[in-house]
Write a protein that holds these residues in place. Structure first.
Motif, PDB file in Angstrom:
ATOM      1  N   GLU A  89       0.816  -1.214   0.000  1.00 23.10           N
ATOM      2  CA  GLU A  89       0.000   0.000   0.000  1.00 23.10           C
ATOM      3  C   GLU A  89       0.848   1.262   0.000  1.00 23.10           C
ATOM      4  N   SER A 135      -6.930   8.340  -2.214  1.00 23.84           N
ATOM      5  CA  SER A 135      -7.757   8.107  -1.033  1.00 23.84           C
ATOM      6  C   SER A 135      -7.550   6.664  -0.595  1.00 23.84           C
ATOM      7  N   GLN A 136      -7.864   6.386   0.642  1.00 26.43           N
ATOM      8  CA  GLN A 136      -7.687   5.031   1.161  1.00 26.43           C
ATOM      9  C   GLN A 136      -8.595   4.047   0.425  1.00 26.43           C
ATOM     10  N   LYS A 137      -9.782   4.510   0.038  1.00 23.05           N
ATOM     11  CA  LYS A 137     -10.706   3.656  -0.693  1.00 23.05           C
ATOM     12  C   LYS A 137     -10.111   3.244  -2.037  1.00 23.05           C
ATOM     13  N   LYS A 138      -9.516   4.209  -2.748  1.00 22.71           N
ATOM     14  CA  LYS A 138      -8.920   3.927  -4.052  1.00 22.71           C
ATOM     15  C   LYS A 138      -7.725   2.977  -3.905  1.00 22.71           C
ATOM     16  N   ASN A 189      -7.294   0.747  -1.523  1.00 19.15           N
ATOM     17  CA  ASN A 189      -7.823  -0.582  -1.213  1.00 19.15           C
ATOM     18  C   ASN A 189      -8.370  -1.270  -2.459  1.00 19.15           C
ATOM     19  N   GLN A 190      -9.040  -0.498  -3.333  1.00 21.11           N
ATOM     20  CA  GLN A 190      -9.566  -1.074  -4.562  1.00 21.11           C
ATOM     21  C   GLN A 190      -8.434  -1.581  -5.450  1.00 21.11           C
ATOM     22  N   MET A 191      -7.385  -0.804  -5.586  1.00 19.50           N
ATOM     23  CA  MET A 191      -6.267  -1.191  -6.445  1.00 19.50           C
ATOM     24  C   MET A 191      -5.529  -2.395  -5.865  1.00 19.50           C
ATOM     25  N   SER A 210      -6.835  -4.761  -3.929  1.00 21.97           N
ATOM     26  CA  SER A 210      -7.660  -5.968  -4.095  1.00 21.97           C
ATOM     27  C   SER A 210      -7.648  -6.419  -5.548  1.00 21.97           C
ATOM     28  N   ALA A 211      -7.634  -5.479  -6.487  1.00 23.08           N
ATOM     29  CA  ALA A 211      -7.563  -5.848  -7.906  1.00 23.08           C
ATOM     30  C   ALA A 211      -6.239  -6.539  -8.216  1.00 23.08           C
ATOM     31  N   LYS A 236      -6.323 -10.094  -6.731  1.00 24.13           N
ATOM     32  CA  LYS A 236      -7.139 -10.999  -7.534  1.00 24.13           C
ATOM     33  C   LYS A 236      -6.378 -11.427  -8.791  1.00 24.13           C
TER      34      LYS A 236
END
Length: 70
Positions: free
Chosen positions: A39, A54-57, A59-61, A63-64, A67
């Motif tokens: 991170e 942002s922390q949300k962005k 986290n999304q990256m 997790s992508a 995966k």
């Protein structure tokens, strides 16, 4: 004479196959313990590109990427 050559070839092929699987397992274990991007590194990369992460962005990256590696 032919049996010695045959045994040598079989031993060579077995050694190559065994070495491949041992190296593969080692690399998979190493990459699980030491992921190539974390991170903090992702946040720095986004900031260098002029983005305000942002922390949300982040986290999304992450997790992508997780995966994709599975």
């Amino acid at each position: 004479m032919w049996t010695e050559i045959l045994v040598g070839i079989v031993a060579l092929l077995a050694g190559i196959a065994l070495g491949f699987f041992i190296a593969r397992r080692y690399m998979m274990t190493y990459l699980k313990k030491n992921p190539p991007i974390n991170e903090q590194m992702l946040k720095m990369m986004m900031m260098q590109m002029g983005m305000k992460p942002s922390q949300k962005k982040i986290n999304q990256m992450m997790s992508a990427m997780n995966k994709q590696t599975k």
